[in-house]
Design a protein around this motif. Structure first.
Motif, mmCIF file in Angstrom:
data_model
loop_
_atom_site.group_PDB
_atom_site.id
_atom_site.type_symbol
_atom_site.label_atom_id
_atom_site.label_comp_id
_atom_site.label_asym_id
_atom_site.label_seq_id
_atom_site.Cartn_x
_atom_site.Cartn_y
_atom_site.Cartn_z
ATOM 1 N N ILE A 1 0.780 -1.160 -0.042
ATOM 2 C CA ILE A 1 -0.044 -0.133 -0.020
ATOM 3 C C ILE A 1 0.873 1.234 -0.092
ATOM 4 O O ILE A 1 0.556 2.208 -0.774
ATOM 5 C CB ILE A 1 -0.919 -0.051 1.274
ATOM 6 C CG1 ILE A 1 -2.012 -1.007 1.022
ATOM 7 C CG2 ILE A 1 -1.552 1.431 1.316
ATOM 8 C CD1 ILE A 1 -2.669 -1.551 2.438
ATOM 9 N N ASP A 2 1.735 1.210 0.777
ATOM 10 C CA ASP A 2 2.837 2.280 0.876
ATOM 11 C C ASP A 2 3.576 2.489 -0.638
ATOM 12 O O ASP A 2 3.638 3.659 -0.971
ATOM 13 C CB ASP A 2 3.898 2.115 1.794
ATOM 14 C CG ASP A 2 3.298 2.338 3.362
ATOM 15 O OD1 ASP A 2 2.338 2.727 3.442
ATOM 16 O OD2 ASP A 2 4.320 2.084 4.272
ATOM 17 N N GLU B 1 -8.376 -4.700 0.763
ATOM 18 C CA GLU B 1 -9.587 -3.914 0.583
ATOM 19 C C GLU B 1 -8.827 -2.458 0.255
ATOM 20 O O GLU B 1 -9.181 -1.754 -0.696
ATOM 21 C CB GLU B 1 -10.565 -3.956 1.563
ATOM 22 C CG GLU B 1 -11.848 -3.425 1.116
ATOM 23 C CD GLU B 1 -12.316 -4.459 -0.063
ATOM 24 O OE1 GLU B 1 -13.053 -3.760 -1.010
ATOM 25 O OE2 GLU B 1 -12.217 -5.361 0.016
ATOM 26 N N ARG B 2 -7.848 -1.964 1.109
ATOM 27 C CA ARG B 2 -7.212 -0.811 0.870
ATOM 28 C C ARG B 2 -6.356 -0.758 -0.229
ATOM 29 O O ARG B 2 -6.409 0.258 -0.990
ATOM 30 C CB ARG B 2 -6.386 -0.375 2.074
ATOM 31 C CG ARG B 2 -7.122 0.365 3.135
ATOM 32 C CD ARG B 2 -6.500 0.395 4.614
ATOM 33 N NE ARG B 2 -5.030 1.069 4.462
ATOM 34 C CZ ARG B 2 -4.283 1.068 5.306
ATOM 35 N NH1 ARG B 2 -4.537 0.545 6.701
ATOM 36 N NH2 ARG B 2 -3.178 1.933 5.205
ATOM 37 N N ALA B 3 -5.589 -1.729 -0.672
ATOM 38 C CA ALA B 3 -4.954 -1.827 -1.830
ATOM 39 C C ALA B 3 -5.831 -1.605 -2.934
ATOM 40 O O ALA B 3 -5.506 -1.043 -3.891
ATOM 41 C CB ALA B 3 -4.032 -3.254 -1.846
ATOM 42 N N VAL C 1 3.794 -4.933 -9.855
ATOM 43 C CA VAL C 1 4.376 -5.965 -10.413
ATOM 44 C C VAL C 1 5.857 -5.941 -9.962
ATOM 45 O O VAL C 1 6.467 -6.968 -9.498
ATOM 46 C CB VAL C 1 4.614 -6.036 -12.112
ATOM 47 C CG1 VAL C 1 5.669 -6.996 -12.434
ATOM 48 C CG2 VAL C 1 3.204 -6.351 -12.577
ATOM 49 N N ALA C 2 6.358 -4.655 -9.756
ATOM 50 C CA ALA C 2 7.707 -4.457 -9.367
ATOM 51 C C ALA C 2 7.940 -5.004 -7.923
ATOM 52 O O ALA C 2 8.863 -5.485 -7.448
ATOM 53 C CB ALA C 2 7.997 -3.133 -9.595
ATOM 54 N N PHE C 3 6.671 -4.639 -7.281
ATOM 55 C CA PHE C 3 6.871 -4.972 -5.502
ATOM 56 C C PHE C 3 6.865 -6.390 -5.569
ATOM 57 O O PHE C 3 7.653 -6.978 -4.810
ATOM 58 C CB PHE C 3 5.481 -4.521 -5.079
ATOM 59 C CG PHE C 3 5.353 -4.948 -3.652
ATOM 60 C CD1 PHE C 3 5.825 -4.259 -2.660
ATOM 61 C CD2 PHE C 3 4.680 -6.174 -3.228
ATOM 62 C CE1 PHE C 3 5.919 -4.599 -1.295
ATOM 63 C CE2 PHE C 3 4.600 -6.420 -1.947
ATOM 64 C CZ PHE C 3 5.453 -5.755 -0.911
ATOM 65 N N ALA C 4 6.148 -7.061 -6.497
ATOM 66 C CA ALA C 4 5.931 -8.623 -6.303
ATOM 67 C C ALA C 4 7.265 -8.951 -6.737
ATOM 68 O O ALA C 4 8.081 -10.288 -6.016
ATOM 69 C CB ALA C 4 4.941 -9.248 -7.150
ATOM 70 N N VAL C 5 7.927 -8.890 -7.557
ATOM 71 C CA VAL C 5 9.303 -9.217 -7.946
ATOM 72 C C VAL C 5 10.498 -8.973 -7.336
ATOM 73 O O VAL C 5 11.477 -9.684 -6.661
ATOM 74 C CB VAL C 5 9.661 -8.516 -9.535
ATOM 75 C CG1 VAL C 5 11.325 -9.020 -9.885
ATOM 76 C CG2 VAL C 5 8.706 -9.345 -10.664
ATOM 77 N N ASP C 6 10.394 -7.602 -6.471
ATOM 78 C CA ASP C 6 11.158 -7.327 -5.513
ATOM 79 C C ASP C 6 11.193 -7.820 -4.033
ATOM 80 O O ASP C 6 12.163 -7.706 -3.203
ATOM 81 C CB ASP C 6 11.452 -5.811 -5.311
ATOM 82 C CG ASP C 6 11.936 -4.884 -6.705
ATOM 83 O OD1 ASP C 6 12.652 -5.958 -7.576
ATOM 84 O OD2 ASP C 6 11.570 -3.955 -6.910
#
Lengths: 207, 207
Positions: free
Chosen positions: B77-78, B136-138, B104-109
């Motif tokens: 979320i951040d 829900e917030r995301a 996607v970058a978050f997932a990969v990183d």
DNA sequence: ACCTGAACACCGTTCAAGT
DNA sequence: ACCTGAACACCGTTCAAGT
């Protein structure tokens, strides 16, 4: 009790088709939805053999899971082929849409297979190259339709690869989110819902 | 040796912030990429406490994983918020695209976090409602941009929910396939590639 | 209040047998 | 050739303590 049944059925010392029995016992465990983890010991127990017997047929637990995944990929490819069969004369777009719908339905109807197929990377060490081949074949079905749509002048001439990945990612993402119930859809509405989600990508590819 | 270090650092009988230490030890295990499974015993070992000590802070292993997932959702979320911050004056479409790329970058990183967040359904028994709130917030961040794009007359007036799920499914599907290496992309090319895959959906939503 | 230690019922996998 | 059984080093979790 599954163990007892299996023991009754065979009079001989040998099981007959232990390999197959183990694969399907593994599937039963996951399909039953309960919290039971797939373990070599539990699988063997269900088939009614000593847990060491499994090692005759599978090098280790991962090899058993790879066999489950392999069966899953074959079933998926069959489903995709059967989806296209009655649509030989339909336009490529409708065929592509039907593939997406069939893909998501397969995942939801075979959650055990699907989780094994796309959960862990079983071929990490390159031990099961057959899995890569099968994924490639499933990919090929999708790619074929996209190429056909492009050839018919219905789709923009983007690189086929990226177009396939757009559709596949959407179908796979939706299927995964549905499986972990992050997206909730009643089974009866699944096909229609999948079509709604696919609509923007298909429209976008058309431009 | 991690155990020894931790033991040296504290002179007291109490650990101080054991809860946090356990959460981050769990992350370290998965992040290291090795085949080590996350177990309560291994996590405790790394922190340098008896494995029973973990039960002071987490009811069971699932509760520890839920804490990892919670931290992951907050970080996601951040990231999404920080992505939007410098784009206050950009058009909603570009902002939505940026969100997809950041996701996607978050997932990969953060593959460890991501796998825990979207792998198993941790909240199966409703034990960790906070996880649903955070998802829900995301979701809300994405939905906000789609609504803004619709309000600005840039997107067709489809139901927001389905539009969000299209984009989310594509991003999640691509991220998942990249994590299990079904789709191979070099990290340096990831952002551009994500934009290519998102392009058709975004174009489709525009119509 | 917080952590430890022994115990229990599970794993996967190896080694040495049984038929 | 195919399956069994004991053994080993791991788990998560419970119970009864230690400081």
């Amino acid at each position: 009790m599954a163990a007892r049944k299996a023991r009754k059925r065979r009079k001989t010392y040998h099981h007959g088709d232990l390999r197959n029995a183990l694969v399907h016992a593994a599937l039963d465990i996951i399909s039953s939805g309960g919290p039971e983890p797939i373990t070599l010991r539990e699988v063997s127990r269900r088939v009614g053999v000593n847990h060491r017997a499994a090692y005759r047929h599978f090098e280790d637990l991962t090899a058993l899971l790879a066999a489950v995944a392999e069966e899953g990929y074959r079933a998926l490819i069959d489903t995709l082929d059967e989806t296209l069969a009655p649509l030989r004369r339909a336009n490529p777009e409708r065929r592509l849409e039907a593939l997406g719908v069939a893909y998501v339905a397969f995942a939801v109807d075979h959650p055990a297979h699907y989780r094994i197929m796309f959960g862990r990377r079983l071929n990490e060490d390159g031990r099961f190259p057959i899995l890569e081949d099968l994924v490639e074949r499933a990919y090929g079905v999708l790619a074929g339709e996209i190429r056909a749509a492009q050839a018919a002048g219905r789709f923009a001439e983007l690189p086929t690869r990226e177009a396939v990945f757009s559709v596949w990612s959407l179908a796979h993402g939706f299927a995964s989110l549905a499986l972990v119930r992050r997206i909730r859809v009643k089974r009866a509405l699944l096909e229609g819902y999948t079509r709604q989600l696919l609509a923007p990508v298909l429209a976008g590819l058309r431009t």
